[in-house]
Design a protein around this motif. Structure first.
Motif, PDB file in Angstrom:
ATOM      1  N   LEU B 231       0.838  -1.348   0.063  1.00 19.36           N
ATOM      2  CA  LEU B 231       0.057   0.057  -0.003  1.00 19.36           C
ATOM      3  C   LEU B 231       0.800   1.276  -0.052  1.00 19.36           C
ATOM      4  N   CYS B 232       2.022   1.170   0.882  1.00 25.37           N
ATOM      5  CA  CYS B 232       2.778   2.520   0.943  1.00 25.37           C
ATOM      6  C   CYS B 232       3.551   2.607  -0.277  1.00 25.37           C
ATOM      7  N   VAL B 233       3.983   1.508  -0.996  1.00 23.85           N
ATOM      8  CA  VAL B 233       4.515   1.870  -2.440  1.00 23.85           C
ATOM      9  C   VAL B 233       3.373   2.268  -3.280  1.00 23.85           C
ATOM     10  N   LEU B 234       2.391   1.738  -3.387  1.00 22.39           N
ATOM     11  CA  LEU B 234       1.422   2.342  -4.434  1.00 22.39           C
ATOM     12  C   LEU B 234       1.036   3.855  -4.230  1.00 22.39           C
ATOM     13  N   GLY B 235       0.846   4.150  -2.960  1.00 21.22           N
ATOM     14  CA  GLY B 235       0.767   5.306  -2.582  1.00 21.22           C
ATOM     15  C   GLY B 235       1.819   6.440  -2.801  1.00 21.22           C
ATOM     16  N   ALA B 236       2.953   6.071  -2.884  1.00 22.41           N
ATOM     17  CA  ALA B 236       4.001   6.725  -3.150  1.00 22.41           C
ATOM     18  C   ALA B 236       4.271   7.041  -4.725  1.00 22.41           C
ATOM     19  N   ALA B 237       3.971   5.638  -5.353  1.00 22.18           N
ATOM     20  CA  ALA B 237       3.873   5.796  -6.743  1.00 22.18           C
ATOM     21  C   ALA B 237       3.036   6.991  -7.367  1.00 22.18           C
ATOM     22  N   LEU B 238       1.657   6.876  -6.799  1.00 19.98           N
ATOM     23  CA  LEU B 238       0.663   8.095  -7.403  1.00 19.98           C
ATOM     24  C   LEU B 238       1.246   9.563  -6.826  1.00 19.98           C
ATOM     25  N   TYR B 239       1.877   9.638  -5.823  1.00 21.80           N
ATOM     26  CA  TYR B 239       2.402  10.984  -5.431  1.00 21.80           C
ATOM     27  C   TYR B 239       3.343  11.288  -6.298  1.00 21.80           C
ATOM     28  N   GLY B 240       4.328  10.165  -6.551  1.00 23.10           N
ATOM     29  CA  GLY B 240       5.418  10.616  -7.402  1.00 23.10           C
ATOM     30  C   GLY B 240       5.182  10.993  -8.710  1.00 23.10           C
ATOM     31  N   ALA B 241       4.105  10.248  -9.410  1.00 26.88           N
ATOM     32  CA  ALA B 241       3.648  10.548 -10.572  1.00 26.88           C
ATOM     33  C   ALA B 241       2.959  12.041 -10.766  1.00 26.88           C
ATOM     34  N   VAL B 242       2.036  12.305  -9.706  1.00 22.84           N
ATOM     35  CA  VAL B 242       1.893  13.804  -9.697  1.00 22.84           C
ATOM     36  C   VAL B 242       2.904  14.854  -9.695  1.00 22.84           C
ATOM     37  N   GLY B 243       4.058  14.434  -9.082  1.00 18.77           N
ATOM     38  CA  GLY B 243       5.076  15.284  -8.902  1.00 18.77           C
ATOM     39  C   GLY B 243       5.876  15.372 -10.234  1.00 18.77           C
ATOM     40  N   LEU B 244       6.063  14.432 -10.916  1.00 19.86           N
ATOM     41  CA  LEU B 244       6.359  14.288 -12.285  1.00 19.86           C
ATOM     42  C   LEU B 244       5.712  15.207 -13.226  1.00 19.86           C
ATOM     43  N   VAL B 245       4.593  15.094 -13.290  1.00 21.68           N
ATOM     44  CA  VAL B 245       3.686  15.823 -14.189  1.00 21.68           C
ATOM     45  C   VAL B 245       4.010  17.391 -13.719  1.00 21.68           C
ATOM     46  N   GLU B 246       4.000  17.596 -12.625  1.00 13.64           N
ATOM     47  CA  GLU B 246       4.021  18.979 -11.967  1.00 13.64           C
ATOM     48  C   GLU B 246       5.545  19.362 -12.482  1.00 13.64           C
ATOM     49  N   ASP B 247       6.443  18.521 -12.337  1.00 12.57           N
ATOM     50  CA  ASP B 247       7.764  18.992 -12.877  1.00 12.57           C
ATOM     51  C   ASP B 247       7.521  19.251 -14.510  1.00 12.57           C
ATOM     52  N   ALA B 248       7.010  18.361 -15.179  1.00 13.48           N
ATOM     53  CA  ALA B 248       7.040  18.667 -16.633  1.00 13.48           C
ATOM     54  C   ALA B 248       6.252  19.907 -16.846  1.00 13.48           C
TER      55      ALA B 248
END
Ligand SMILES: Nc1ncnc2c1ncn2[C@@H]1O[C@H](COP(=O)(O)OP(=O)(O)O)[C@@H](O)[C@H]1O
Ligand SMILES: [Mg+2]
Lengths: 262, 257
Positions: B231-248
């Motif tokens: 669950l932690c890995v999944l949560g971190a993955a979605l959070y990270g994906a949002v961060g990547l979109v933000e960076d882009a």
């Protein structure tokens, strides 16, 4: 003038214009019975104490505020809102920080849904004229204050307006940059027949740039004095160093002081 | 310009990783030497073993939870931004809704989970609706704050150029709101997983939350830990994906004032 587009010789006319803000508890009277006209190609400077209502006057000319009394005419037609042929410059450059310099300059065309290709050449030439060549793709935060205001000049001119309204456009700049910007404007006006209303605190700027100077009274603003600047065009920045220039500046300073005392 | 290149190169956070490894080691030593019963605190080794053994089931349930949470996140983003835009453009709607929005933002929304079961029954619809419900508020409140943060001078400039209020919205307000929207999106990303998991605790027959409840009933504590790790890995993955979109987005429309 074989192909004069109109017989109206005035770019803009104020007819007994007044503006009262509905403030509480007492309404604030900012502008009172102002009447004057700017001829086509004429450059009018407005001097006056701060808070007297100069910005309000200019915002009405821009169609951003409505007059509560009197009437404004733009090219012979009643002015009801922002006019396509009017360019506006504010005290701050107000560039959009997420757009490049070029996109900022083209912004009025974007708003008027004019294809980019149609204005690109004009935009690039303006950018070169004001000395910003090479910065077309820079972001505003990469420019100095003076450079940003140069970009704002280009934006005000990009749709080739016949009237430019400038509200203390250089007052946020340091003295040296400020004189430079005055010279840029003077240079631009050698080649155009545009009308302008230019609000400033600098008597030097007013006399160097303007054909006519209006001195406003304290609030509510009304035209207290009017002075026709006696120097022919084209003018050069060197004019500001002449004795005649100093005499006109001194005379105007006296007019303002008397107006303040009254 | 050099600052943009700085932001691109990702660096591994060595010190936090080291701290994590030390905690794992201490955990293992405590469990070994004090012979803590497995039901109370399984050793990292037995959690790893459980992860390995239950991998197929974990993957299946992770898919259910991840799907529900990501779906709820996307719906919440869309609904939150539409809500914020509507409230921005309609003063009436704003007066009607904004105080309620703030009130809901303050409520312990997770406590309302059982109501969704009452209304929508056990299963995906109720847990999905619940996950959307808990994650929509940070998006709406953040986006509205961003739309309202537009610089009055820039709005006036747009109007002077002949811009309509719709054009001011599109050319000035929306770009201004982007950092706020992303801040809301990051909160929403974690809230979507919280909502999905809590929803599965009370109303599901699949998903990692459901799996945790099952494991608890069987006193299979290593499996609880294994499910939580996933669950932690999944949560971190979605959070990270949002961060990547933000960076882009920042690199494309980057603003540093
Ligand atoms: N929107 C407004 N509402 C109420 N009062 C205003 C508004 N805009 C300007 N004023 C007031 O009108 C007066 C003239 O303002 P302004 O035109 O900005 O003066 P100036 O540009 O000459 O310094 C000031 O006293 C100012 O506080
Ligand atoms: Mg002013």
């Amino acid at each position: 003038m074989p192909e004069a587009p109109t017989l109206i010789a005035e770019a803009i006319r104020f007819d007994a214009v007044g503006k009262t803000f509905p403030t509480r508890p007492v309404p604030l009277r900012a502008v009172e019975s102002v009447s004057f006209a700017v001829r086509r190609g004429e450059f009018v400077a407005i001097l006056g104490p701060s808070g007297c209502g100069k910005s309000t006057l200019l915002m009405m000319a821009a169609g951003l505020e409505t007059a509560t009394e009197g009437r404004l005419e733009r090219g012979g037609v009643e002015l009801v809102g922002p006019h396509r042929q009017t360019g506006v410059m504010f005290q701050d450059a107000t560039l959009l920080p997420w757009l490049s310099v070029l996109d900022n300059v083209i912004f009025p065309a974007t708003i008027r849904r004019i294809p980019r290709a149609k204005v690109l050449e004009v935009a690039l030439r303006l950018i070169e004229t004001v000395g910003l060549k090479g910065f077309e793709n820079s972001r505003p935060h990469e420019l100095s204050g003076g450079m940003r205001q140069r970009a704002a000049i280009c934006r005000a001119l990009v749709l080739d307006p016949d009237l430019i309204l400038m509200d203390e456009p250089f007052s946020a700049l340091d003295a040296i940059t400020r004189d430079e910007m005055g010279d840029v404007l003077l240079d631009l006006w050698q080649h155009t027949q545009k009308s302008a209303i230019f609000v400033t605190h600098s008597i030097r700027e007013a006399v160097l740039l303007a054909d006519r100077v209006l001195v406003m009274s304290r609030r509510p603003a009304t035209v207290a004095e009017e002075l026709v600047v006696p120097f022919p065009r084209p003018r050069t920045p060197a004019l500001a160093d002449s004795a005649e220039f100093a005499a006109v500046v001194a005379h105007l300073r006296g007019v303002i002081a008397r107006n303040m005392a009254a | 310009m050099s600052s943009t290149t700085l932001a691109v190169a990702p660096r591994l956070p060595w010190l936090p990783l080291l701290v994590g490894a030390l905690v794992l080691l201490a955990w293992d030593l405590v469990v070994r030497w004090a012979s803590v019963p497995q039901v109370l605190l399984p050793s990292p080794g037995s959690v790893a073993a459980s992860l390995w053994q239950a991998a197929p089931a974990l993957a299946r349930h992770a898919l259910a939870t991840g799907g529900a949470a990501c779906g709820a996140f996307l719906v919440a983003m869309l609904a939150g931004m539409v809500l914020a835009a509507a409230m921005m453009l309609s003063p009436l709607l704003n007066r009607l809704l904004y105080p309620n929005l703030l009130l809901f933002q303050l409520l312990p929304k997770v406590a309302l989970g059982p109501l969704f079961v009452v209304w929508l029954g056990i299963g995906l619809p109720s847990l999905f609706a619940f996950a959307v419900f808990v994650s929509v508020f940070p998006v709406a409140v953040g986006a509205l704050a961003g739309l309202r943060a537009a610089d009055p001078n820039q709005l006036r400039m747009c109007r002077a150029a002949g811009g309509s209020s719709w054009q001011a919205f599109w050319h000035v307000r929306l770009p201004t709101s982007m950092p706020y929207v992303f801040a809301g999106a990051k909160v929403a990303a974690t809230m979507a997983f919280t909502g999905a998991t809590v929803g599965e605790f009370i109303s599901a027959n699949a998903g990692l939350g459901y799996m945790v409840m099952q494991a608890q009933a069987r006193s299979d504590t290593p499996l609880i830990f294994a499910a939580l790790a996933v669950l932690c890995v999944l949560g971190a993955a979605l959070y990270g994906a949002v961060g990547l979109v933000e960076d882009a987005a920042r690199r494309r429309w980057g603003t540093r004032r």
